[in-house]
Design an enzyme around this catalytic site. Sequence first.
Site, PDB file in Angstrom:
ATOM      1  N   TYR A  52      19.611  31.676  51.788  1.00  0.00           N
ATOM      2  CA  TYR A  52      19.894  32.663  50.730  1.00  0.00           C
ATOM      3  C   TYR A  52      20.015  34.036  51.354  1.00  0.00           C
ATOM      4  O   TYR A  52      19.154  34.439  52.138  1.00  0.00           O
ATOM      5  CB  TYR A  52      18.783  32.684  49.674  1.00  0.00           C
ATOM      6  CG  TYR A  52      19.301  32.214  48.350  1.00  0.00           C
ATOM      7  CD1 TYR A  52      20.245  32.978  47.666  1.00  0.00           C
ATOM      8  CD2 TYR A  52      18.901  31.000  47.793  1.00  0.00           C
ATOM      9  CE1 TYR A  52      20.778  32.552  46.459  1.00  0.00           C
ATOM     10  CE2 TYR A  52      19.421  30.567  46.594  1.00  0.00           C
ATOM     11  CZ  TYR A  52      20.368  31.349  45.920  1.00  0.00           C
ATOM     12  OH  TYR A  52      20.891  30.913  44.749  1.00  0.00           O
ATOM     13  N   GLU A  54      21.373  37.141  49.430  1.00  0.00           N
ATOM     14  CA  GLU A  54      21.934  38.108  48.473  1.00  0.00           C
ATOM     15  C   GLU A  54      21.852  39.515  49.040  1.00  0.00           C
ATOM     16  O   GLU A  54      20.855  39.880  49.685  1.00  0.00           O
ATOM     17  CB  GLU A  54      21.175  38.024  47.144  1.00  0.00           C
ATOM     18  CG  GLU A  54      21.569  36.806  46.326  1.00  0.00           C
ATOM     19  CD  GLU A  54      20.774  36.673  45.037  1.00  0.00           C
ATOM     20  OE1 GLU A  54      19.822  37.447  44.821  1.00  0.00           O
ATOM     21  OE2 GLU A  54      21.105  35.773  44.247  1.00  0.00           O
ATOM     22  N   ASP A 198      47.373  41.018  45.379  1.00  0.00           N
ATOM     23  CA  ASP A 198      46.725  39.724  45.626  1.00  0.00           C
ATOM     24  C   ASP A 198      47.631  38.971  46.602  1.00  0.00           C
ATOM     25  O   ASP A 198      48.658  38.430  46.219  1.00  0.00           O
ATOM     26  CB  ASP A 198      46.584  38.980  44.293  1.00  0.00           C
ATOM     27  CG  ASP A 198      46.072  37.559  44.465  1.00  0.00           C
ATOM     28  OD1 ASP A 198      45.910  37.105  45.615  1.00  0.00           O
ATOM     29  OD2 ASP A 198      45.853  36.895  43.433  1.00  0.00           O
ATOM     30  N   THR A 224      42.993  34.820  49.502  1.00  0.00           N
ATOM     31  CA  THR A 224      42.241  33.627  49.850  1.00  0.00           C
ATOM     32  C   THR A 224      42.235  33.566  51.370  1.00  0.00           C
ATOM     33  O   THR A 224      43.028  34.235  52.028  1.00  0.00           O
ATOM     34  CB  THR A 224      42.901  32.343  49.323  1.00  0.00           C
ATOM     35  OG1 THR A 224      44.215  32.255  49.906  1.00  0.00           O
ATOM     36  CG2 THR A 224      43.017  32.353  47.807  1.00  0.00           C
ATOM     37  N   LYS A 227      44.951  29.612  52.828  1.00  0.00           N
ATOM     38  CA  LYS A 227      46.371  29.259  52.691  1.00  0.00           C
ATOM     39  C   LYS A 227      47.087  29.555  54.009  1.00  0.00           C
ATOM     40  O   LYS A 227      46.749  28.912  55.003  1.00  0.00           O
ATOM     41  CB  LYS A 227      46.944  29.971  51.469  1.00  0.00           C
ATOM     42  CG  LYS A 227      46.229  29.510  50.172  1.00  0.00           C
ATOM     43  CD  LYS A 227      46.711  30.174  48.906  1.00  0.00           C
ATOM     44  CE  LYS A 227      45.889  29.690  47.711  1.00  0.00           C
ATOM     45  NZ  LYS A 227      46.247  30.401  46.455  1.00  0.00           N
ATOM     46  N   ARG A 233      38.206  27.316  52.748  1.00  0.00           N
ATOM     47  CA  ARG A 233      38.426  27.653  51.342  1.00  0.00           C
ATOM     48  C   ARG A 233      37.526  28.828  50.968  1.00  0.00           C
ATOM     49  O   ARG A 233      36.305  28.727  51.091  1.00  0.00           O
ATOM     50  CB  ARG A 233      38.054  26.420  50.511  1.00  0.00           C
ATOM     51  CG  ARG A 233      38.389  26.421  49.058  1.00  0.00           C
ATOM     52  CD  ARG A 233      38.432  24.978  48.571  1.00  0.00           C
ATOM     53  NE  ARG A 233      39.539  24.324  49.254  1.00  0.00           N
ATOM     54  CZ  ARG A 233      40.824  24.476  48.903  1.00  0.00           C
ATOM     55  NH1 ARG A 233      41.139  25.182  47.857  1.00  0.00           N
ATOM     56  NH2 ARG A 233      41.770  23.882  49.587  1.00  0.00           N
TER      57      ARG A 233
HETATM   58  C1  PLP Z   1      45.600  30.548  45.263  1.00  0.00           C
HETATM   59  C2  PLP Z   1      45.651  31.844  44.555  1.00  0.00           C
HETATM   60  C3  PLP Z   1      44.512  32.410  43.964  1.00  0.00           C
HETATM   61  C4  PLP Z   1      43.225  31.660  43.735  1.00  0.00           C
HETATM   62  O1  PLP Z   1      42.585  31.151  44.784  1.00  0.00           O
HETATM   63  P1  PLP Z   1      41.392  30.082  44.564  1.00  0.00           P
HETATM   64  O2  PLP Z   1      40.695  30.113  45.867  1.00  0.00           O
HETATM   65  O3  PLP Z   1      42.049  28.810  44.210  1.00  0.00           O
HETATM   66  O4  PLP Z   1      40.543  30.605  43.460  1.00  0.00           O
HETATM   67  C5  PLP Z   1      44.599  33.683  43.436  1.00  0.00           C
HETATM   68  N1  PLP Z   1      45.771  34.360  43.471  1.00  0.00           N
HETATM   69  C6  PLP Z   1      46.891  33.838  43.988  1.00  0.00           C
HETATM   70  C7  PLP Z   1      48.140  34.655  43.991  1.00  0.00           C
HETATM   71  C8  PLP Z   1      46.876  32.556  44.532  1.00  0.00           C
HETATM   72  O5  PLP Z   1      48.004  32.021  45.008  1.00  0.00           O
END
Ligand code: PLP
Length: 419
Positions: A52, A54, A198, A224, A227, A233
């Site tokens: 933990y 935090e 994002d 993220t 990807k 993840r």
């Molecule tokens: C994949 C994605 C997310 C979310 O990611 P998670 O890890 O699945 O929550 C947010 N924004 C965009 C543009 C994405 O492609």
Amino acid sequence: MSQTLSQQDPAVAAAIDAELNRQASDVELIASENYVSGPVLEALGSALTNKYAEGLPGRRYYGGCEHVDTVERLARDRAKQLFGSYGANVQPHSGASANAAVYLAALKPGDTILGLDLSHGGHLTHGSPVNMSGKTYNATFYGLDPQTGRIDLDRVRDLAREHRPRMIVTGASAYARTWDWGGFRSIADEVGALLFADIAHVAGLVVTGHHPSPIGLCDYVSTTTHKTLRGPRGGLVMGTQGTMKGLNSAVFPGCQGGPLMHVIAAKAVAFAEALRPEFAAYSAQVLTNAQAMASQLLERGFSLVSDGTDNHLMLLDLSESELSGKDAEEALSRVGITTNKNTVPGERRSPFVTSGLRLGTPAMTTRGMTREDSRRVADWIADTLNGSTDEAVLARVRGEVADWCRDHPIPVNHIDWSA
Ligand SMILES: *Cc1c(COP(=O)(O)O)cnc(C)c1O
């Protein structure tokens, strides 16, 4: 005597083995997936999950944090170096959690946001009515120009003047073209909006200079890590001198409890990999492969939204085809090619059926896919979709897919650390 997972829990172990086997024997074209390295997996499976922690390094609410502090500082410093950002918080559990933290830091319930429509390639967390973002904020949307399949900044400016959003949200899950963050910045400035990028999909291209970076132009950046960035993840948020402090408290205690320290260790490992020249070469190959796949699909008579791609993904447009996105996904799955159906701009079928298919090259490029292989994959797709009722065609493609996968095992090491 210590027991292995397969001795203690054969049911779970068998399912993990079967999944590993599936990953090894399919051509993976889901644009948001990738294969992490052995060292990233090792960090993920470590004893750090027991801890933990935090708070932030040096300012924790629990004792015994000296070693996880080291790990989180490494992850944070590498993230800042990789993206060139003023600040970074590596604790978000996922992309969705990262975005929730950005909204909590920047907005009050009921504030207006302006983001890309989900059916045009946006993400659920950009204001969809089924998501917290759409329930908490007054979500408005821009779309793609139906003629060009691209974002039309003049149209975005008109919408921004009309809706006066507190925040403009940029970034997408299924947009094959380059984001003009400078153009969005001038619109945001004109209407007094905050700007949020994002970059969940294009982060790996951004850090290697294959897509413009939003750092310096946007007030908030989220991504993220799993990807195109090819890490575990997870999520990551970055802010400016003005926004970073608020962002940190929005992550914890605002949105989350204890950070996943084993995942943060794996992020640190992946960021170090992404700082290496091999990763830049990988990203360049991801683009080369997407170009080759797109041009071969066009040559074979298929349509793509926006007629091509600038990045790692493309969207097959099946709105004029008898085959729906769902049919295409299912046909390809029968030959061992994994894809996902996707809505297209002006979608006329239901979101469970759709008229689009999203294809991406990041995972297969990690497995060594070349430009020539990419054209072959496009031919497999074309042959399968054109011959989806012809068992002989399907059997031939299935065999060729299996041969390619056998010759290209999932690599364990992505970087040559001896060089
Ligand atoms: C994949 C994605 C997310 C979310 O990611 P998670 O890890 O699945 O929550 C947010 N924004 C965009 C543009 C994405 O492609």
